[in-house]
Write an enzyme that holds these catalytic residues in place. Sequence first.
Site, PDB file in Angstrom:
ATOM      1  N   THR A 216      -0.748  -3.872  -3.745  1.00  0.00           N
ATOM      2  CA  THR A 216      -1.439  -4.427  -4.920  1.00  0.00           C
ATOM      3  C   THR A 216      -1.455  -5.965  -4.906  1.00  0.00           C
ATOM      4  O   THR A 216      -0.673  -6.602  -4.218  1.00  0.00           O
ATOM      5  CB  THR A 216      -0.732  -4.002  -6.215  1.00  0.00           C
ATOM      6  OG1 THR A 216       0.621  -4.469  -6.127  1.00  0.00           O
ATOM      7  CG2 THR A 216      -0.748  -2.521  -6.401  1.00  0.00           C
ATOM      8  N   ARG A 247       1.827 -16.613   2.858  1.00  0.00           N
ATOM      9  CA  ARG A 247       0.461 -16.377   2.368  1.00  0.00           C
ATOM     10  C   ARG A 247       0.370 -16.813   0.898  1.00  0.00           C
ATOM     11  O   ARG A 247       1.216 -16.449   0.084  1.00  0.00           O
ATOM     12  CB  ARG A 247       0.102 -14.886   2.484  1.00  0.00           C
ATOM     13  CG  ARG A 247      -1.269 -14.494   1.916  1.00  0.00           C
ATOM     14  CD  ARG A 247      -1.172 -14.010   0.481  1.00  0.00           C
ATOM     15  NE  ARG A 247      -2.469 -13.513  -0.043  1.00  0.00           N
ATOM     16  CZ  ARG A 247      -2.689 -13.209  -1.310  1.00  0.00           C
ATOM     17  NH1 ARG A 247      -1.725 -13.348  -2.203  1.00  0.00           N
ATOM     18  NH2 ARG A 247      -3.860 -12.788  -1.711  1.00  0.00           N
ATOM     19  N   VAL A 248      -0.631 -17.588   0.583  1.00  0.00           N
ATOM     20  CA  VAL A 248      -0.831 -18.014  -0.802  1.00  0.00           C
ATOM     21  C   VAL A 248      -2.168 -17.454  -1.281  1.00  0.00           C
ATOM     22  O   VAL A 248      -3.179 -17.591  -0.599  1.00  0.00           O
ATOM     23  CB  VAL A 248      -0.807 -19.560  -0.905  1.00  0.00           C
ATOM     24  CG1 VAL A 248      -1.231 -20.011  -2.283  1.00  0.00           C
ATOM     25  CG2 VAL A 248       0.589 -20.080  -0.581  1.00  0.00           C
ATOM     26  N   GLY A 273      -7.096 -12.137  -4.209  1.00  0.00           N
ATOM     27  CA  GLY A 273      -7.163 -13.587  -4.333  1.00  0.00           C
ATOM     28  C   GLY A 273      -8.096 -14.258  -3.343  1.00  0.00           C
ATOM     29  O   GLY A 273      -8.733 -15.271  -3.658  1.00  0.00           O
TER      30      GLY A 273
END
Length: 368
Positions: A216, A247-248, A273
């Site tokens: 998710t 990871r952003v 995102g």
Amino acid sequence: MMNRREWIANSTALAAATTAAAKQTGTASKKPVVISSANGRAACAKAMEVIRSGGDTLDAVIAGVNIVELDPNDTSVGYGGLPNEDGEVELDACVMHGPTRRAGSVAAIHGIKTPSKIAKLVMDTTTHVMIVGEGATKFAEAHGYKRENLLTDKARTAWLVWKESLRAPAGFNNWTSMDQNLRADASSPLPRLKQRFPDVDDATLAWAWQMANHPTYGTINCMGLNEKGEISGVTTTSGLAWKIPGRVGDSPIIGAGLFVDPDVGGGGSTGVGELNIRTAGGHTVVESMRHGMTPKEAVLEELKRVSHLYNDDRKILEKLDIQFYALRKDGEHAAGSLWGGPRAPKNYSVNDGGESRHEPCVFLYEKA
Ligand code: GLY
């Protein structure tokens, strides 16, 4: 000198522009309102309580999302969030304070349960807007926060289930015993999981298997407006479950996970995102409202841009999930989801003074 026809044309254009500008900027809100993603009913209620007691709009929405960040049972935000590939909980958050047009953000921060508060500290106490990784954790420690273990047993179980369910093409997995490797039957995971985790209840194991197979992107976005028309927002998340360390996502990116312009309103997002970053969603929502779109039109416009990333190919898009939220400075609001409809209804949370409630999202595509 203008002739009569030119004068009429000019007056009509002026009237249309005035109407669009009035629609765009609205008048100052008479009634405070807080909106958030569906997981934020309690957050909206808390934020409203702070606003009604005269608190600042940013303090209000942060107090709201802190409830979710501190909830060990919410596995997509803050403490208890699902971890990265290495089993470490890694958090992202940003804030924007409308009245002073300032912003703060942290990304890939470890060990701090409430990253939204650290994002505000970045905004309030530094010349920077964004601090990431170990630097962000050290910055929080410098301000007296203790580095804590954020991985709950529930999230750790889900991480182990994910790790142990990863298989090489031949079916082998380093994280499972040789015997289990040889007997692995991916089609019926529950008996195997039960054997492997005898102390964990069936519902948690079924959930963990679901998370292992469908990681998710859960997040909370919350925006609040007071009776003076001041507006602020916050977005906070543990990001994509099992992500590559570092990871952003979109949540800490000003202009993607959140954008607030006190002249217009705010835009925020939850969901995949990467789709949002590629379309600067929060900013697009606000700019669309600035140019006269209603909040509903603005979130749908942004969803169309997400859809265009894949040439509107629904076969690809049906695997993706993303929502946008819009709060205009006159108090009108909306949320939109890429997918929705009676078979997959999506909601967002609203509090305008009474109890928090869910309202339906508009949607771009109806789920079959
Ligand atoms: N929207 C949360 C993330 O992609 O990390």
